[in-house]
Design an enzyme around this catalytic site. Structure first.
Site, PDB file in Angstrom:
ATOM      1  N   SER A 158      14.059  -3.099  -4.869  1.00  0.00           N
ATOM      2  CA  SER A 158      14.293  -3.275  -3.428  1.00  0.00           C
ATOM      3  C   SER A 158      14.215  -4.736  -2.974  1.00  0.00           C
ATOM      4  CB  SER A 158      13.285  -2.445  -2.626  1.00  0.00           C
ATOM      5  OG  SER A 158      11.968  -2.747  -3.025  1.00  0.00           O
ATOM      6  N   ASP A 177       7.644  -5.250   6.047  1.00  0.00           N
ATOM      7  CA  ASP A 177       7.019  -3.915   6.104  1.00  0.00           C
ATOM      8  C   ASP A 177       5.839  -3.902   5.132  1.00  0.00           C
ATOM      9  OD1 ASP A 177       8.088  -3.572   3.567  1.00  0.00           O
ATOM     10  OD2 ASP A 177       9.661  -2.171   4.199  1.00  0.00           O
ATOM     11  N   HIS A 182       7.621  -5.234   1.555  1.00  0.00           N
ATOM     12  CA  HIS A 182       8.710  -6.198   1.390  1.00  0.00           C
ATOM     13  C   HIS A 182       8.531  -7.468   2.209  1.00  0.00           C
ATOM     14  CE1 HIS A 182      10.394  -2.164   0.444  1.00  0.00           C
ATOM     15  NE2 HIS A 182      10.665  -2.838  -0.662  1.00  0.00           N
TER      16      HIS A 182
END
Ligand SMILES: *[C@@H]1O[C@H](CO)[C@@H](O)[C@H](O)[C@H]1NC(C)=O
Ligand SMILES: *[C@@H]1O[C@H](CO)[C@@H](O)[C@H](O)[C@H]1NC(C)=O
Ligand SMILES: *[C@@H]1O[C@H](CO)[C@@H](O)[C@H](O)[C@H]1NC(C)=O
Ligand SMILES: *[C@@H]1O[C@H](CO)[C@@H](O)[C@H](O)[C@H]1NC(C)=O
Length: 362
Positions: free
Chosen positions: A41, A326, A329
């Site tokens: 991610s 978040d 990340h």
């Protein structure tokens, strides 16, 4: 006289600035013809959007600072690989495997997939994802397309692929989406053995990538996973560092093996140049004051149960004050800092044995 001298100097400066601009313009061709991206991610640009996955973020506030808005990037703006594409001189961010079309494949593709790991089974809890090995398979299908465009000449395409930049940043989920999900008392593999197994699998996959023509390959360490807000907020009791030191120690078993891995691969594989980027050392947390980053252990957005931002919630106003967007990340601010160091640093603790600019220009 003084005035004339001054205006002469100003004139020179303007000429110089014009010249520099011109040089930049002439230099504007990318430093490498193509850039291929593998990872999770941290690098994903929307490849998971069409998968049956919990790990996708195609709603605001993700993308609030990205030119195209929501794309499936796991941050408020650009990812570190977006910045690297810019530093390498590309006029666009690399398109995702899921959507790339036509001749665009010639300049590079982003295969990264949220939730994925070095091991196939990693991240099963989030649903569908492209594991690193599946990303390599996807790269094979892109190479077939490149070959067709280039006239089906193996040698031509192989020489072309030799010139490209390749970045691989993966492994966090082999801990957070695999090893660490089993309660400590139930783990059958000790941490050093787990790290060694990952390194062996990683090494094999990087050799496969080399076999597919990759010669300039940069790989990232996992860094201070124990300082992620997700870990910090769950930690009981809190440690003086503010981070979960046990996790950082465990991750360092993996990271500390990477300098030797890049040495071994560069030595044993023909024409190979592997580079290690030390994610711990390039973390904005290390330079928070100088960078103006004020909040390093809490997320910018309001997070829901999965650790992602609550869809359509308002993000924090001062996003450059935060290192994390978040629970997992980094913010665009962090991504800029880390990618600049990877590209530009002359400090061997940041990038070993050379930075990505040198790697690109080899
Ligand atoms: C790289 O480093 C130099 C000198 O520190 C700096 O001027 C430049 O803006 C940096 N960034 C890039 C992308 O080259
Ligand atoms: C892992 O996934 C790759 C790509 O999907 C597949 O080719 C390979 O057989 C799998 N390996 C194992 C051990 O399951
Ligand atoms: C951990 O091991 C205990 C004792 O064997 C067992 O009861 C428990 O279900 C296990 N938990 C997990 C999550 O595997
Ligand atoms: C990475 O940097 C940290 C300092 O931030 C250092 O303690 C560690 O030894 C470095 N790791 C490697 C593998 O070079």
């Amino acid at each position: 006289m003084a005035l004339a001298a001054k205006s002469w100097i100003i004139g020179r400066i303007i000429t110089l600035l014009f010249y520099l601009k011109l040089v930049t313009f002439i230099d504007a061709a990318p430093q490498v013809p193509c850039y291929f991206i593998f990872g999770d991610s941290l690098s994903d640009c929307g490849n998971n959007n069409k998968l049956q996955s919990l790990a996708k973020v195609n709603s605001p506030p993700y993308g609030v600072d990205y030119p195209g808005g929501v794309t499936g990037r796991f941050t408020n703006g650009r990812t570190f690989v977006d910045f690297l594409a810019e530093f390498l001189g590309f006029d666009h961010h690399m398109p995702g495997f899921a959507t790339v079309e036509g001749n665009a494949v010639l300049q590079g593709v982003n295969y990264a997939s949220s939730g994925s790991g070095i091991l196939n089974e990693t991240g099963a809890i989030v649903g569908e994802r492209f594991s690193l090995l599946q990303q390599i398979d996807n790269h094979k299908s892109i190479i077939t397309r490149i070959k067709q465009i280039q006239g089906n000449n193996d040698q031509t395409t192989n020489q072309y692929l030799n010139k490209c930049m390749y970045t691989v940043n993966i492994g966090s989920n082999d801990y957070e989406g695999n090893y660490l999900m089993v309660p400590a008392a139930n783990r059958t593999t000790p941490p050093d053995k787990w790290a060694a197994q990952l390194i062996t699998a990683y090494s094999d996959t990087l050799k496969t990538l080399h076999g597919l023509g990759a010669r300039k390959v940069a790989i990232w360490g996992l860094g201070q996973l124990g300082c992620e807000p997700s870990q910090v907020l769950e930690a009981k009791p809190k440690t003086p560092s503010g981070c979960v030191d046990d996790i950082n120690k465990m991750i360092s078993l993996f990271d500390n093996s990477l300098p030797k891995l890049v040495d071994d691969l560069s030595k044993t594989l023909p024409e190979a140049h592997f580079v290690y980027v030390n994610s711990s050392n390039i973390s904005p947390g290390n330079d928070a004051a100088a960078l103006g980053v004020k909040v390093t252990l809490e997320p910018c957005c309001k997070v829901g149960k999965t650790g992602g931002c609550i869809p359509n919630s308002a993000p924090c106003a001062n996003r450059n004050d935060y290192s994390y967007f978040d629970l997992y990340h980094p913010s665009e601010r962090s991504n800029l800092h880390g990618s600049l160091k990877a590209y530009n640093s002359t400090e061997p603790l940041d990038v070993y044995p050379m930075n990505l600019q040198k790697l690109a220009l080899l």
